[in-house]
Design an enzyme around this catalytic site. Structure first.
Site, PDB file in Angstrom:
ATOM      1  N   HIS A  47     -14.321  34.812 -42.396  1.00 30.49           N
ATOM      2  CA  HIS A  47     -15.384  35.740 -42.026  1.00 30.49           C
ATOM      3  C   HIS A  47     -15.139  36.339 -40.648  1.00 30.49           C
ATOM      4  O   HIS A  47     -16.049  36.912 -40.048  1.00 30.49           O
ATOM      5  CB  HIS A  47     -16.733  35.021 -42.089  1.00 30.49           C
ATOM      6  CG  HIS A  47     -17.038  34.548 -43.485  1.00 30.49           C
ATOM      7  ND1 HIS A  47     -17.879  35.203 -44.338  1.00 30.49           N
ATOM      8  CD2 HIS A  47     -16.551  33.494 -44.190  1.00 30.49           C
ATOM      9  CE1 HIS A  47     -17.921  34.568 -45.504  1.00 30.49           C
ATOM     10  NE2 HIS A  47     -17.121  33.526 -45.432  1.00 30.49           N
ATOM     11  N   GLU A  97       6.451  26.451 -28.049  1.00 29.35           N
ATOM     12  CA  GLU A  97       7.298  26.072 -26.906  1.00 29.35           C
ATOM     13  C   GLU A  97       8.736  25.815 -27.333  1.00 29.35           C
ATOM     14  O   GLU A  97       9.657  25.944 -26.539  1.00 29.35           O
ATOM     15  CB  GLU A  97       6.751  24.800 -26.218  1.00 29.35           C
ATOM     16  CG  GLU A  97       5.775  25.107 -25.107  1.00 29.35           C
ATOM     17  CD  GLU A  97       5.438  23.921 -24.212  1.00 29.35           C
ATOM     18  OE1 GLU A  97       5.967  22.801 -24.417  1.00 29.35           O
ATOM     19  OE2 GLU A  97       4.622  24.106 -23.296  1.00 29.35           O
ATOM     20  N   LYS A 128       3.374  28.463 -12.921  1.00 29.91           N
ATOM     21  CA  LYS A 128       3.191  27.401 -11.916  1.00 29.91           C
ATOM     22  C   LYS A 128       3.684  27.876 -10.555  1.00 29.91           C
ATOM     23  O   LYS A 128       3.017  27.669  -9.542  1.00 29.91           O
ATOM     24  CB  LYS A 128       3.985  26.149 -12.313  1.00 29.91           C
ATOM     25  CG  LYS A 128       3.445  25.441 -13.535  1.00 29.91           C
ATOM     26  CD  LYS A 128       4.209  24.149 -13.749  1.00 29.91           C
ATOM     27  CE  LYS A 128       3.954  23.559 -15.110  1.00 29.91           C
ATOM     28  NZ  LYS A 128       4.875  22.489 -15.446  1.00 29.91           N
TER      29      LYS A 128
HETATM   30  O1  PA5 Z   1       5.864  19.700 -24.304  1.00 31.16           O
HETATM   31  C1  PA5 Z   1       5.955  19.656 -23.093  1.00 31.16           C
HETATM   32  O2  PA5 Z   1       6.972  19.225 -22.517  1.00 31.16           O
HETATM   33  C2  PA5 Z   1       4.822  20.097 -22.208  1.00 31.16           C
HETATM   34  O3  PA5 Z   1       3.778  20.634 -22.950  1.00 31.16           O
HETATM   35  C3  PA5 Z   1       4.287  18.930 -21.404  1.00 31.16           C
HETATM   36  O4  PA5 Z   1       3.879  17.926 -22.276  1.00 31.16           O
HETATM   37  C4  PA5 Z   1       3.126  19.353 -20.510  1.00 31.16           C
HETATM   38  O5  PA5 Z   1       3.503  20.403 -19.687  1.00 31.16           O
HETATM   39  C5  PA5 Z   1       2.650  18.194 -19.672  1.00 31.16           C
HETATM   40  O6  PA5 Z   1       3.677  17.697 -18.884  1.00 31.16           O
HETATM   41  P1  PA5 Z   1       3.608  16.257 -18.236  1.00 31.16           P
HETATM   42  O7  PA5 Z   1       3.558  15.268 -19.324  1.00 31.16           O
HETATM   43  O8  PA5 Z   1       4.851  16.150 -17.418  1.00 31.16           O
HETATM   44  O9  PA5 Z   1       2.370  16.227 -17.390  1.00 31.16           O
END
Ligand code: PA5
Length: 450
Positions: free
Chosen positions: A311, A290, A425
Protein backbone atom coordinates in the site's frame (compact mmCIF):
# COMPACT_ATOMS: atom_id res chain seq x y z
CA UNK A 1 15.23 -31.71 11.04
CA UNK A 2 15.27 -33.26 7.58
CA UNK A 3 14.12 -30.18 5.69
CA UNK A 4 16.03 -27.26 4.24
CA UNK A 5 15.18 -23.78 3.15
CA UNK A 6 14.44 -23.83 -0.56
CA UNK A 7 15.30 -21.54 -3.47
CA UNK A 8 13.02 -21.22 -6.50
CA UNK A 9 14.27 -19.48 -9.64
CA UNK A 10 11.41 -20.58 -11.93
CA UNK A 11 9.97 -17.09 -12.08
CA UNK A 12 13.06 -15.43 -13.46
CA UNK A 13 13.43 -17.73 -16.47
CA UNK A 14 10.98 -15.79 -18.63
CA UNK A 15 13.29 -12.79 -18.18
CA UNK A 16 16.67 -14.57 -18.19
CA UNK A 17 16.54 -18.02 -19.84
CA UNK A 18 17.58 -20.87 -17.56
CA UNK A 19 20.50 -21.81 -19.80
CA UNK A 20 22.03 -18.34 -19.31
CA UNK A 21 21.94 -18.80 -15.52
CA UNK A 22 23.26 -22.36 -15.86
CA UNK A 23 26.12 -21.06 -18.00
CA UNK A 24 27.37 -19.42 -14.81
CA UNK A 25 28.01 -22.85 -13.29
CA UNK A 26 31.78 -22.73 -13.77
CA UNK A 27 32.10 -19.13 -12.60
CA UNK A 28 29.99 -19.83 -9.50
CA UNK A 29 31.87 -23.03 -8.66
CA UNK A 30 35.21 -21.25 -9.13
CA UNK A 31 34.08 -18.41 -6.88
CA UNK A 32 33.04 -20.89 -4.20
CA UNK A 33 36.36 -22.73 -4.51
CA UNK A 34 38.23 -19.43 -4.21
CA UNK A 35 36.41 -18.81 -0.92
CA UNK A 36 37.27 -22.25 0.44
CA UNK A 37 40.87 -22.18 -0.75
CA UNK A 38 41.37 -18.61 0.39
CA UNK A 39 42.68 -17.66 -3.04
CA UNK A 40 40.39 -14.67 -3.72
CA UNK A 41 40.28 -11.02 -2.71
CA UNK A 42 39.96 -10.26 1.00
CA UNK A 43 41.14 -13.76 1.90
CA UNK A 44 42.20 -12.62 5.36
CA UNK A 45 38.51 -12.22 6.22
CA UNK A 46 37.22 -15.73 5.68
CA UNK A 47 36.89 -16.86 9.30
CA UNK A 48 33.08 -16.78 9.02
CA UNK A 49 33.07 -19.69 6.54
CA UNK A 50 33.61 -22.31 9.23
CA UNK A 51 32.06 -20.58 12.22
CA UNK A 52 29.14 -23.06 12.46
CA UNK A 53 31.26 -26.23 12.25
CA UNK A 54 33.90 -24.77 14.54
CA UNK A 55 31.54 -23.44 17.23
CA UNK A 56 32.83 -25.44 20.20
CA UNK A 57 30.64 -26.80 22.95
CA UNK A 58 32.89 -24.91 25.37
CA UNK A 59 32.18 -21.55 23.71
CA UNK A 60 28.44 -22.17 23.45
CA UNK A 61 28.24 -23.31 27.09
CA UNK A 62 30.21 -20.25 28.19
CA UNK A 63 27.84 -17.92 26.30
CA UNK A 64 24.81 -19.73 27.72
CA UNK A 65 26.23 -19.42 31.20
CA UNK A 66 26.87 -15.68 30.84
CA UNK A 67 23.36 -15.33 29.43
CA UNK A 68 21.91 -17.06 32.50
CA UNK A 69 23.74 -14.69 34.85
CA UNK A 70 22.48 -11.62 32.99
CA UNK A 71 18.97 -13.08 32.78
CA UNK A 72 18.87 -13.51 36.54
CA UNK A 73 20.13 -10.01 37.32
CA UNK A 74 18.59 -7.82 34.61
CA UNK A 75 15.16 -6.78 33.42
CA UNK A 76 16.61 -5.05 30.36
CA UNK A 77 19.77 -5.68 28.38
CA UNK A 78 21.02 -2.88 26.16
CA UNK A 79 22.97 -4.20 23.19
CA UNK A 80 25.38 -1.49 22.08
CA UNK A 81 26.76 -1.74 18.55
CA UNK A 82 26.29 -0.57 14.97
CA UNK A 83 26.32 -2.19 11.52
CA UNK A 84 27.63 -5.72 11.66
CA UNK A 85 28.07 -5.42 15.42
CA UNK A 86 24.32 -5.05 15.88
CA UNK A 87 22.13 -6.01 12.93
CA UNK A 88 22.57 -9.79 13.08
CA UNK A 89 21.54 -10.04 16.71
CA UNK A 90 18.58 -7.73 16.19
CA UNK A 91 17.52 -9.66 13.07
CA UNK A 92 17.38 -12.97 14.92
CA UNK A 93 15.88 -11.60 18.15
CA UNK A 94 13.13 -9.73 16.31
CA UNK A 95 12.33 -12.72 14.10
CA UNK A 96 11.90 -14.98 17.12
CA UNK A 97 10.34 -12.63 19.66
CA UNK A 98 6.67 -12.12 20.39
CA UNK A 99 5.64 -9.01 18.43
CA UNK A 100 4.28 -7.44 21.63
CA UNK A 101 7.05 -8.50 23.98
CA UNK A 102 7.41 -4.96 25.32
CA UNK A 103 3.86 -4.86 26.60
CA UNK A 104 3.73 -8.34 28.09
CA UNK A 105 3.28 -8.30 31.84
CA UNK A 106 5.40 -11.32 32.68
CA UNK A 107 8.91 -11.66 31.31
CA UNK A 108 10.88 -14.86 31.53
CA UNK A 109 13.88 -13.19 29.90
CA UNK A 110 15.20 -9.63 29.81
CA UNK A 111 13.85 -7.25 27.19
CA UNK A 112 16.53 -6.39 24.64
CA UNK A 113 16.99 -2.75 23.69
CA UNK A 114 19.60 -1.23 21.40
CA UNK A 115 21.94 1.74 21.54
CA UNK A 116 24.94 2.96 19.60
CA UNK A 117 23.21 2.29 16.28
CA UNK A 118 22.54 6.01 15.83
CA UNK A 119 23.58 9.35 17.33
CA UNK A 120 20.08 10.51 18.21
CA UNK A 121 20.11 12.79 21.25
CA UNK A 122 16.40 12.27 21.83
CA UNK A 123 16.84 8.51 21.46
CA UNK A 124 19.58 8.41 24.09
CA UNK A 125 17.75 10.81 26.40
CA UNK A 126 14.60 8.72 26.26
CA UNK A 127 16.52 5.46 26.68
CA UNK A 128 18.39 6.76 29.71
CA UNK A 129 15.18 8.09 31.24
CA UNK A 130 13.54 4.69 30.84
CA UNK A 131 16.53 2.79 32.24
CA UNK A 132 16.38 4.78 35.48
CA UNK A 133 13.42 2.60 36.44
CA UNK A 134 14.94 -0.77 35.58
CA UNK A 135 17.72 -3.15 36.48
CA UNK A 136 19.73 -3.26 33.29
CA UNK A 137 22.90 -4.70 31.88
CA UNK A 138 24.99 -3.92 28.80
CA UNK A 139 26.46 -6.02 26.01
CA UNK A 140 28.88 -3.71 24.26
CA UNK A 141 30.02 -4.87 20.82
CA UNK A 142 32.64 -3.27 18.63
CA UNK A 143 35.35 -5.06 16.70
CA UNK A 144 37.53 -1.97 16.34
CA UNK A 145 36.50 -0.81 19.79
CA UNK A 146 36.70 2.76 18.55
CA UNK A 147 33.54 3.32 16.50
CA UNK A 148 32.05 6.67 17.53
CA UNK A 149 28.36 5.76 17.79
CA UNK A 150 28.70 2.76 20.14
CA UNK A 151 31.58 4.37 22.07
CA UNK A 152 29.38 7.39 22.83
CA UNK A 153 26.46 5.22 23.90
CA UNK A 154 28.72 3.11 26.12
CA UNK A 155 30.17 6.18 27.81
CA UNK A 156 26.65 7.38 28.72
CA UNK A 157 25.12 4.04 29.66
CA UNK A 158 28.20 2.69 31.44
CA UNK A 159 28.24 5.78 33.63
CA UNK A 160 24.52 5.42 34.32
CA UNK A 161 24.90 1.77 35.23
CA UNK A 162 27.69 2.60 37.69
CA UNK A 163 25.57 5.38 39.21
CA UNK A 164 22.59 3.05 39.62
CA UNK A 165 24.38 -0.11 40.75
CA UNK A 166 27.72 1.00 42.13
CA UNK A 167 31.04 0.50 40.35
CA UNK A 168 31.66 -3.10 41.43
CA UNK A 169 28.18 -4.42 40.69
CA UNK A 170 28.14 -2.59 37.32
CA UNK A 171 31.24 -4.54 36.25
CA UNK A 172 29.29 -7.78 36.68
CA UNK A 173 26.54 -6.49 34.40
CA UNK A 174 28.69 -5.54 31.42
CA UNK A 175 29.85 -7.89 28.69
CA UNK A 176 32.33 -6.67 26.08
CA UNK A 177 32.73 -8.27 22.65
CA UNK A 178 35.70 -6.87 20.80
CA UNK A 179 39.18 -7.39 19.37
CA UNK A 180 41.54 -9.60 21.35
CA UNK A 181 44.28 -6.99 21.69
CA UNK A 182 43.37 -3.57 20.30
CA UNK A 183 40.90 -0.75 20.71
CA UNK A 184 39.40 1.34 23.48
CA UNK A 185 36.73 -1.22 24.34
CA UNK A 186 39.37 -3.92 24.75
CA UNK A 187 41.43 -1.65 27.02
CA UNK A 188 38.38 -0.79 29.12
CA UNK A 189 37.32 -4.43 29.36
CA UNK A 190 40.76 -5.49 30.60
CA UNK A 191 41.04 -2.59 33.04
CA UNK A 192 37.58 -3.10 34.48
CA UNK A 193 37.56 -6.89 34.30
CA UNK A 194 34.38 -7.17 32.20
CA UNK A 195 33.37 -10.59 30.98
CA UNK A 196 34.67 -10.52 27.38
CA UNK A 197 34.44 -12.40 24.11
CA UNK A 198 36.77 -12.01 21.17
CA UNK A 199 35.90 -11.11 17.59
CA UNK A 200 38.59 -12.87 15.61
CA UNK A 201 40.71 -10.81 13.21
CA UNK A 202 39.52 -12.82 10.22
CA UNK A 203 35.79 -12.13 10.75
CA UNK A 204 34.31 -8.90 9.41
CA UNK A 205 31.37 -7.24 11.16
CA UNK A 206 28.65 -8.12 8.67
CA UNK A 207 29.74 -11.78 8.65
CA UNK A 208 29.86 -12.06 12.45
CA UNK A 209 26.30 -12.98 13.46
CA UNK A 210 27.26 -16.61 14.13
CA UNK A 211 30.14 -15.57 16.41
CA UNK A 212 29.69 -14.22 19.99
CA UNK A 213 28.65 -10.92 18.36
CA UNK A 214 25.27 -12.42 17.50
CA UNK A 215 25.17 -15.42 19.80
CA UNK A 216 25.57 -13.53 23.10
CA UNK A 217 22.57 -11.16 22.69
CA UNK A 218 20.47 -13.94 21.12
CA UNK A 219 21.17 -16.25 24.08
CA UNK A 220 20.32 -13.53 26.63
CA UNK A 221 17.04 -12.95 24.83
CA UNK A 222 16.23 -16.59 25.62
CA UNK A 223 16.74 -18.23 22.22
CA UNK A 224 18.44 -21.49 21.41
CA UNK A 225 21.85 -20.69 19.96
CA UNK A 226 22.66 -24.39 19.49
CA UNK A 227 19.72 -24.77 17.10
CA UNK A 228 20.79 -21.60 15.28
CA UNK A 229 24.28 -23.02 14.85
CA UNK A 230 22.89 -26.44 13.87
CA UNK A 231 20.88 -24.87 11.04
CA UNK A 232 23.86 -22.82 9.90
CA UNK A 233 26.11 -25.88 10.05
CA UNK A 234 23.78 -27.91 7.85
CA UNK A 235 23.74 -25.03 5.37
CA UNK A 236 27.54 -24.80 5.58
CA UNK A 237 27.75 -28.36 4.28
CA UNK A 238 24.95 -27.88 1.72
CA UNK A 239 26.76 -24.91 0.17
CA UNK A 240 30.30 -26.20 0.38
CA UNK A 241 32.59 -26.12 -2.68
CA UNK A 242 32.20 -29.87 -3.16
CA UNK A 243 28.44 -29.48 -3.69
CA UNK A 244 27.92 -28.88 -7.43
CA UNK A 245 26.05 -25.91 -8.88
CA UNK A 246 22.90 -27.96 -9.60
CA UNK A 247 22.48 -28.67 -5.87
CA UNK A 248 24.15 -25.63 -4.38
CA UNK A 249 21.57 -22.96 -3.49
CA UNK A 250 24.17 -20.31 -2.66
CA UNK A 251 25.84 -20.68 -6.07
CA UNK A 252 22.47 -20.57 -7.85
CA UNK A 253 21.30 -17.45 -6.04
CA UNK A 254 24.64 -15.73 -6.70
CA UNK A 255 24.53 -16.67 -10.40
CA UNK A 256 20.90 -15.56 -10.81
CA UNK A 257 21.39 -12.14 -9.24
CA UNK A 258 24.56 -11.46 -11.25
CA UNK A 259 22.75 -12.31 -14.50
CA UNK A 260 19.81 -10.12 -13.46
CA UNK A 261 22.25 -7.28 -12.81
CA UNK A 262 23.78 -7.72 -16.27
CA UNK A 263 20.28 -7.47 -17.75
CA UNK A 264 19.78 -4.03 -16.14
CA UNK A 265 18.08 -5.07 -12.90
CA UNK A 266 20.18 -2.90 -10.63
CA UNK A 267 17.88 -3.06 -7.59
CA UNK A 268 17.05 -6.17 -5.60
CA UNK A 269 14.08 -5.83 -3.28
CA UNK A 270 13.97 -8.35 -0.45
CA UNK A 271 10.31 -8.82 0.37
CA UNK A 272 8.63 -10.65 3.22
CA UNK A 273 5.06 -11.40 4.17
CA UNK A 274 5.94 -11.79 7.83
CA UNK A 275 6.53 -8.60 9.79
CA UNK A 276 9.01 -10.30 12.12
CA UNK A 277 11.45 -10.57 9.23
CA UNK A 278 11.92 -6.80 8.96
CA UNK A 279 15.34 -6.83 10.62
CA UNK A 280 16.48 -9.90 8.69
CA UNK A 281 16.10 -7.63 5.67
CA UNK A 282 18.03 -4.84 7.41
CA UNK A 283 20.85 -7.31 8.10
CA UNK A 284 20.71 -8.58 4.51
CA UNK A 285 20.89 -5.02 3.13
CA UNK A 286 24.07 -4.35 5.07
CA UNK A 287 25.55 -7.69 4.06
CA UNK A 288 25.03 -7.18 0.34
CA UNK A 289 25.31 -3.39 0.24
CA UNK A 290 28.68 -3.22 1.99
CA UNK A 291 30.00 -6.32 0.29
CA UNK A 292 29.13 -5.50 -3.32
CA UNK A 293 28.58 -1.76 -3.58
CA UNK A 294 32.06 -0.64 -4.62
CA UNK A 295 34.12 0.23 -7.71
CA UNK A 296 30.89 1.63 -9.19
CA UNK A 297 29.43 -1.86 -9.21
CA UNK A 298 26.82 -3.85 -7.37
CA UNK A 299 23.07 -4.32 -6.99
CA UNK A 300 21.34 -1.79 -4.72
CA UNK A 301 19.69 -3.86 -1.95
CA UNK A 302 16.30 -2.60 -0.80
CA UNK A 303 13.53 -4.18 1.25
CA UNK A 304 9.79 -4.12 1.82
CA UNK A 305 7.41 -5.65 4.38
CA UNK A 306 4.28 -7.00 2.71
CA UNK A 307 1.40 -6.65 2.64
CA UNK A 308 2.02 -3.37 4.54
CA UNK A 309 4.24 -1.90 1.81
CA UNK A 310 1.99 -3.06 -1.02
CA UNK A 311 0.00 0.00 0.00
CA UNK A 312 3.02 2.26 -0.37
CA UNK A 313 5.86 0.83 -2.47
CA UNK A 314 3.54 -1.56 -4.33
CA UNK A 315 2.72 1.07 -6.93
CA UNK A 316 6.37 1.66 -7.80
CA UNK A 317 7.14 -2.03 -7.88
CA UNK A 318 4.24 -2.65 -10.25
CA UNK A 319 4.69 0.28 -12.62
CA UNK A 320 7.82 2.32 -11.86
CA UNK A 321 11.17 2.05 -13.65
CA UNK A 322 11.80 -1.52 -14.70
CA UNK A 323 15.18 -1.92 -13.00
CA UNK A 324 14.03 -4.11 -10.11
CA UNK A 325 13.94 -7.77 -9.28
CA UNK A 326 12.36 -9.18 -6.17
CA UNK A 327 13.49 -11.87 -3.74
CA UNK A 328 10.67 -13.04 -1.51
CA UNK A 329 11.24 -14.83 1.79
CA UNK A 330 8.22 -17.01 2.36
CA UNK A 331 7.51 -18.80 5.64
CA UNK A 332 5.66 -22.05 4.94
CA UNK A 333 3.97 -22.65 8.28
CA UNK A 334 3.19 -20.07 10.98
CA UNK A 335 3.98 -20.94 14.58
CA UNK A 336 0.37 -20.36 15.68
CA UNK A 337 -3.04 -21.02 14.20
CA UNK A 338 -5.78 -18.41 13.88
CA UNK A 339 -9.02 -18.87 11.94
CA UNK A 340 -11.44 -16.24 10.69
CA UNK A 341 -14.78 -16.23 12.55
CA UNK A 342 -18.22 -16.26 10.92
CA UNK A 343 -20.43 -13.19 11.27
CA UNK A 344 -24.04 -14.20 10.73
CA UNK A 345 -24.96 -10.75 9.40
CA UNK A 346 -21.85 -10.72 7.18
CA UNK A 347 -21.69 -6.93 7.61
CA UNK A 348 -18.13 -6.71 6.29
CA UNK A 349 -18.75 -9.15 3.43
CA UNK A 350 -15.93 -11.39 4.65
CA UNK A 351 -17.94 -14.57 5.22
CA UNK A 352 -16.36 -16.11 2.13
CA UNK A 353 -13.25 -16.38 4.34
CA UNK A 354 -14.98 -17.76 7.43
CA UNK A 355 -13.30 -20.80 8.92
CA UNK A 356 -10.14 -20.29 6.87
CA UNK A 357 -6.76 -19.46 8.36
CA UNK A 358 -5.34 -15.93 8.35
CA UNK A 359 -2.24 -17.47 6.82
CA UNK A 360 -4.24 -18.68 3.83
CA UNK A 361 -5.23 -15.09 3.10
CA UNK A 362 -1.60 -14.01 3.52
CA UNK A 363 -0.38 -16.79 1.21
CA UNK A 364 -2.90 -15.81 -1.47
CA UNK A 365 -1.73 -12.21 -1.15
CA UNK A 366 1.80 -13.53 -1.64
CA UNK A 367 0.87 -15.57 -4.70
CA UNK A 368 -1.25 -12.77 -6.15
CA UNK A 369 1.59 -10.29 -5.66
CA UNK A 370 4.08 -12.59 -7.31
CA UNK A 371 1.85 -13.03 -10.38
CA UNK A 372 1.14 -9.30 -10.58
CA UNK A 373 4.80 -8.39 -10.32
CA UNK A 374 5.83 -10.94 -12.92
CA UNK A 375 3.16 -9.44 -15.22
CA UNK A 376 4.66 -6.06 -14.39
CA UNK A 377 8.09 -7.24 -15.56
CA UNK A 378 9.63 -7.87 -12.13
CA UNK A 379 11.59 -11.14 -12.03
CA UNK A 380 10.86 -13.11 -8.86
CA UNK A 381 13.15 -15.27 -6.74
CA UNK A 382 11.54 -17.17 -3.90
CA UNK A 383 13.22 -18.44 -0.75
CA UNK A 384 11.02 -20.69 1.38
CA UNK A 385 11.60 -21.28 5.08
CA UNK A 386 9.61 -24.21 6.50
CA UNK A 387 9.11 -22.36 9.81
CA UNK A 388 10.33 -19.33 11.67
CA UNK A 389 12.60 -20.89 14.29
CA UNK A 390 16.25 -20.86 15.30
CA UNK A 391 17.21 -23.79 13.07
CA UNK A 392 15.86 -22.36 9.82
CA UNK A 393 17.04 -18.84 10.62
CA UNK A 394 20.52 -20.33 11.08
CA UNK A 395 20.21 -21.89 7.63
CA UNK A 396 18.98 -18.64 6.10
CA UNK A 397 21.76 -16.51 7.59
CA UNK A 398 24.50 -18.84 6.42
CA UNK A 399 22.90 -19.22 2.99
CA UNK A 400 22.89 -15.44 2.49
CA UNK A 401 26.47 -15.06 3.76
CA UNK A 402 27.78 -17.80 1.50
CA UNK A 403 25.90 -16.54 -1.55
CA UNK A 404 27.22 -13.05 -0.81
CA UNK A 405 30.84 -14.21 -0.84
CA UNK A 406 30.30 -16.12 -4.09
CA UNK A 407 28.33 -13.26 -5.66
CA UNK A 408 31.01 -10.71 -4.74
CA UNK A 409 33.71 -12.82 -6.36
CA UNK A 410 31.57 -13.27 -9.48
CA UNK A 411 31.23 -9.49 -9.59
CA UNK A 412 35.03 -9.29 -9.24
CA UNK A 413 35.03 -7.10 -6.14
CA UNK A 414 36.46 -7.70 -2.69
CA UNK A 415 33.29 -8.57 -0.73
CA UNK A 416 35.07 -8.29 2.61
CA UNK A 417 36.19 -4.67 2.75
CA UNK A 418 34.22 -1.42 3.10
CA UNK A 419 36.58 1.44 2.19
CA UNK A 420 33.67 3.76 1.39
CA UNK A 421 32.42 3.78 4.98
CA UNK A 422 35.41 5.91 6.04
CA UNK A 423 34.44 8.94 3.93
CA UNK A 424 31.73 10.30 6.26
CA UNK A 425 33.80 9.55 9.35
CA UNK A 426 36.75 11.64 8.12
CA UNK A 427 34.48 14.61 7.45
CA UNK A 428 32.66 14.24 10.76
CA UNK A 429 35.93 14.10 12.72
CA UNK A 430 37.28 17.13 10.85
CA UNK A 431 34.06 19.04 11.54
CA UNK A 432 34.26 18.10 15.22
CA UNK A 433 37.94 19.13 15.42
CA UNK A 434 39.08 15.70 16.53
CA UNK A 435 42.80 15.74 17.39
CA UNK A 436 44.78 14.51 14.40
CA UNK A 437 42.30 15.99 11.89
CA UNK A 438 43.53 19.62 12.02
CA UNK A 439 44.49 19.77 8.32
CA UNK A 440 41.21 18.24 7.14
CA UNK A 441 39.34 20.62 9.47
CA UNK A 442 40.90 23.66 7.79
CA UNK A 443 40.13 22.29 4.34
CA UNK A 444 36.57 21.35 5.14
CA UNK A 445 35.71 24.69 6.77
CA UNK A 446 37.14 26.53 3.73
CA UNK A 447 35.05 24.31 1.47
CA UNK A 448 31.90 24.99 3.44
CA UNK A 449 32.48 28.77 3.33
CA UNK A 450 32.51 28.79 -0.49
O1 PA5 B 1 30.42 -4.87 8.60
C1 PA5 B 1 31.20 -4.08 9.09
O2 PA5 B 1 32.42 -4.30 9.14
C2 PA5 B 1 30.72 -2.79 9.71
O3 PA5 B 1 29.35 -2.62 9.53
C3 PA5 B 1 31.01 -2.77 11.19
O4 PA5 B 1 30.40 -3.87 11.79
C4 PA5 B 1 30.52 -1.48 11.84
O5 PA5 B 1 31.07 -0.38 11.20
C5 PA5 B 1 30.88 -1.46 13.31
O6 PA5 B 1 32.25 -1.57 13.48
P1 PA5 B 1 32.88 -1.99 14.87
O7 PA5 B 1 32.43 -3.35 15.19
O8 PA5 B 1 34.36 -1.90 14.66
O9 PA5 B 1 32.40 -0.98 15.88
Amino acid sequence: MGKNIDLCLNNIYQFIPKNIIDNQKVAAEDACKALHRGSGKGNDFLGWLNLPSEASDELLADIENTAKILQKKCEIIVVIGIGGSYLGARAVIDALSNSFVFLQKEHQFPIILYAGQNIGEDYLFELQSLLKNYKFGIISISKSGTTTEPALAFRLLGEQLEAQQGKEQAKQLIVAITDKARGALHTLAVEQGYKSYVIEDNIGGRFSVLSPVGLMPIAVAGFNIRQLIAGAKDMQYETSDNVPFEKNLAMQYAAARNELLKSGRIIEVLANFHSKLHYIAEWWKQLYGESEGKENKGIFPASVDFTTDLHSMGQYLQEGQRVIFETVISVEEPNFEKRIPTDTANRDGLNFLAGRRIDEVNKMAELGTMLAHIDGNVPNIKITMPKLNEYYIGQLLYFFEKACGISGYMLEVNPFDQPGVEAYKKNMFALLNKPGYEKQSEEIFLRLKK
